[in-house]
Enzyme design. Structure first.
Site, PDB file in Angstrom:
ATOM      1  N   SER A  36      10.773  69.706  64.648  1.00 40.87           N
ATOM      2  CA  SER A  36      11.468  70.102  63.420  1.00 40.87           C
ATOM      3  C   SER A  36      12.651  69.200  63.070  1.00 40.87           C
ATOM      4  O   SER A  36      13.090  69.187  61.927  1.00 40.87           O
ATOM      5  CB  SER A  36      11.960  71.555  63.529  1.00 40.87           C
ATOM      6  N   ASP A 335      21.658  75.898  60.943  1.00 44.25           N
ATOM      7  CA  ASP A 335      21.078  77.248  61.043  1.00 44.25           C
ATOM      8  C   ASP A 335      21.030  77.817  62.456  1.00 44.25           C
ATOM      9  O   ASP A 335      20.328  78.781  62.702  1.00 44.25           O
ATOM     10  CB  ASP A 335      19.673  77.251  60.427  1.00 44.25           C
ATOM     11  N   HIS A 338      19.079  73.619  63.959  1.00 45.30           N
ATOM     12  CA  HIS A 338      18.980  72.332  63.259  1.00 45.30           C
ATOM     13  C   HIS A 338      20.321  71.906  62.683  1.00 45.30           C
ATOM     14  O   HIS A 338      21.190  72.748  62.452  1.00 45.30           O
ATOM     15  CB  HIS A 338      17.912  72.450  62.178  1.00 45.30           C
TER      16      HIS A 338
END
Ligand SMILES: *[C@@H]1O[C@H](CO)[C@@H](O)[C@H](O)[C@H]1NC(C)=O
Ligand SMILES: *[C@@H]1O[C@H](CO)[C@@H](O)[C@H](O)[C@H]1NC(C)=O
Ligand SMILES: *[C@@H]1O[C@H](CO)[C@@H](O)[C@H](O)[C@H]1NC(C)=O
Ligand SMILES: *[C@@H]1O[C@H](CO)[C@@H](O)[C@H](O)[C@H]1NC(C)=O
Ligand SMILES: *[C@@H]1O[C@H](CO)[C@@H](O)[C@H](O)[C@H]1NC(C)=O
Length: 372
Positions: A36, A335, A338
Site C-alpha cells: 500500500s 491514517d 500510511h
C-alpha cells in the site's frame, strides 16, 4: 509534390521537440512493485487492507487527485514523486489501467495494498487468512509476466524484453507479513527468512530477465506508525520515542536485506542495484521534524479518537465517524499506517537527492547516461 519549407520546418520542430523531451527523460519505462505504500490503484475498496475505510472516498486524496484516487494517502506517494522527477506520468495500476484511463506507455504499477512478500499459501496453511489480501510478490510477478506477454513479448529476442531503458522500483514489501503473524506461534526469524528470500527471488527473476536499474526500498521504522504506538505498552519505546521492539525488528530485517542486495550486486555486476534507506530517512525526520515542516509526529491526520495518537481502530480514516485535519502538511502520518503526501515528498527527495540511497540515485542516473 514537394513539401513546402514551412512543412519541413514544422517537421523539424516536432522532431527536435520530441527528441529533447526524450533526452531529458532518462528512462522509457518504470515498473513498480510493493504494497500500500506504493499502490497507485490496484487495490479496490472491498479488497484493501482490512480496518481502513474506502480509499476512493473523501478524505483520501484530499490534497491531490481531487479525492479521486485509490491511494492510501491524502495525495501522492513516493512512486508518484519518482515519476514526476523523471518527467514521466503517474504509473497506472496494472489491474485497472483501462478503467482508470491510465497510460501504460511509460510503465505500469503492480504494487497492491495488503500484499505480502511471502506466498499467500503460507498464511492459508497457518490459518492466518483472516481478512487478508491474497496477493503477494509472486502474484505481482505473475501479473508482470502476463503484462509482458500481452504486449506481444513472447520469444527471447522480443524487443519488449529489452530492459536497458527501464527502471524497476521495488517499494517496501514485507511489513504486512509481520503484521499478519502478530500473536501467532510463527517466529519473527521465520518471517524474516521467508520474506527476504521471496523478495530476493523476485529481484533475481527480474535481473535474469535483464533488469539493469533497480531501486529497493527498505522497511520504514514500523514502530513509529501510530497503529504500532497505539497497540504497544508505553514502556516499549526507543530513542526517537517509537516502539522499540518493532523498530528493532525492522532494523534486523533491513540488515539482512542489505546483505542479500550485496550478494546480488556481485552476481549481476552489470546491474545498478540501489538500496533506498527508508529507515534512516524517516529517523532523520523524526529527529528534527520542524525542519521539514512537521508539527505532529505521532498523531494521525485522518481518523478519530483522543490524544496522544488521535487514532482509534474503531473509526479509521474513510469510515463515517472519522475526520481529517485541516492541514495535512503538518502531519507525518495520515491514517495510522500510511504517510501523508508531505512526508512521502520529504522521503522521496531524500531518496532522489540526498544521502539515503546507496549507491546514490545520481550514480544510477549517471550510469544510465553513460550507457545511453
Ligand atoms: C483537480 O481538479 C482541478 C480543477 O478541476 C484541476 O485543475 C486539477 O488538474 C485536478 N488535479 C488532478 C490531480 O486531477
Ligand atoms: C488450522 O485449522 C484447522 C481446522 O481448525 C486445524 O485442523 C489445523 O491444525 C490448523 N493448522 C494450524 C497450522 O494451526
Ligand atoms: C486530537 O483529538 C482531540 C479530541 O479528541 C482534538 O481536540 C484535537 O484537536 C486533536 N488534535 C490534533 C492535532 O488533531
Ligand atoms: C458513529 O458515532 C455515533 C455517535 O457516537 C455512534 O452512535 C455510531 O455507532 C458510530 N458509527 C460507527 C460506524 O462507528
Ligand atoms: C550526508 O552524509 C554526510 C556524512 O554522513 C553528512 O555529513 C551530511 O550532512 C549528509 N547530508 C545530508 C543532506 O543529509
Amino acid at each position: 509534390m514537394a513539401p513546402s519549407m514551412s512543412t519541413i520546418y514544422t517537421l523539424f520542430l516536432l522532431f527536435s521537440l520530441a527528441y529533447s523531451e526524450e533526452s531529458s527523460r532518462p528512462f522509457n519505462k518504470i515498473y513498480a512493485f510493493g504494497d500500500s505504500f506504493t499502490d497507485t490503484g490496484n487495490t479496490q475498496n472491498a479488497e484493501g487492507p482490512s480496518g481502513f475505510g474506502h480509499v476512493s472516498n473523501s478524505p483520501y486524496g484530499t490534497t491531490f487527485f481531487n479525492h479521486s484516487t485509490n491511494r492510501y494517502s491524502d495525495g501522492r506517494l513516493v512512486i508518484d514523486f519518482v515519476t514526476e522527477s523523471l518527467s514521466m506520468p503517474y504509473l497506472p495500476p496494472y489491474r485497472h489501467w483501462r478503467r482508470t484511463k491510465g497510460n501504460d506507455a511509460f510503465g505500469v504499477n503492480f504494487a497492491v495494498a495488503g500484499s505480502t512478500a511471502i506466498n499467500h499459501q503460507f498464511f492459508v496453511r497457518n490459518n492466518l487468512t483472516l481478512d487478508i489480501t491474497p496477493q503477494s510478490i509472486q502474484t505481482q510477478m505473475l501479473w508482470f509476466n502476463r503484462y509482458l506477454d500481452r504486449q506481444g513479448c513472447e520469444g527471447v529476442d522480443s524487443k519488449c524484453k529489452d530492459f536497458d531503458d527501464t527502471l524497476f522500483w521495488f517499494g517496501e514489501i514485507g511489513v504486512n507479513d509481520y503484521a499478519y503473524t502478530l500473536g501467532s506461534s510463527i517466529s519473527k526469524d521465520t518471517i524474516r527468512k521467508l520474506a527476504i528470500s521471496s523478495v530476493t527471488g523476485a529481484l533475481q527473476t527480474l535481473l535474469e530477465k535483464g533488469a539493469k536499474y533497480m531501486v529497493v526500498q527498505s522497511f520504514p521504522p514500523t514502530g513509529c506508525l501510530p497503529l504500532a504506538m497505539y497497540l504497544s505498552p508505553e514502556d516499549d519505546r526507543d530513542d526517537i520515542g517509537c516502539v522499540k521492539t518493532a523498530n528493532d525488528e525492522s532494523n534486523n530485517h533491513n540488515l539482512v536485506l542489505q546483505s542479500r542486495l550485496q550478494e546480488l550486486r556481485k552476481q549481476y555486476p552489470h546491474a545498478v542495484i540501489v538500496y533506498a534507506d527508508y529507515m534512516n530517512a524517516y529517523r532523520t525526520v523524526m529527529q528534527n521534524p520542524s525542519k521539514y515542516g512537521f508539527k505532529e509526529m505521532f498523531k494521525v491526520c485522518c481518523g478519530s479518537g483522543d490524544p496522544p495518537y488521535n487514532f482509534s481502530v474503531f473509526a479509521t480514516c474513510g469510515t463515517p465517524n472519522a475526520t481529517a485535519c485541516t492541514d495535512p502538511t503538518q502531519y507525518i502520518n495520515w491514517d495510522g499506517v500510511h504517510l501523508t503526501e508531505a512526508m512521502y515528498k520529504v522521503v522521496s527527495d531524500m531518496f532522489l537527492q540526498g544521502n539515503f540511497t546507496q549507491p546514490p540515485f545520481d550514480f544510477l542516473l549517471e550510469n544510465k547516461e553513460r550507457n545511453g
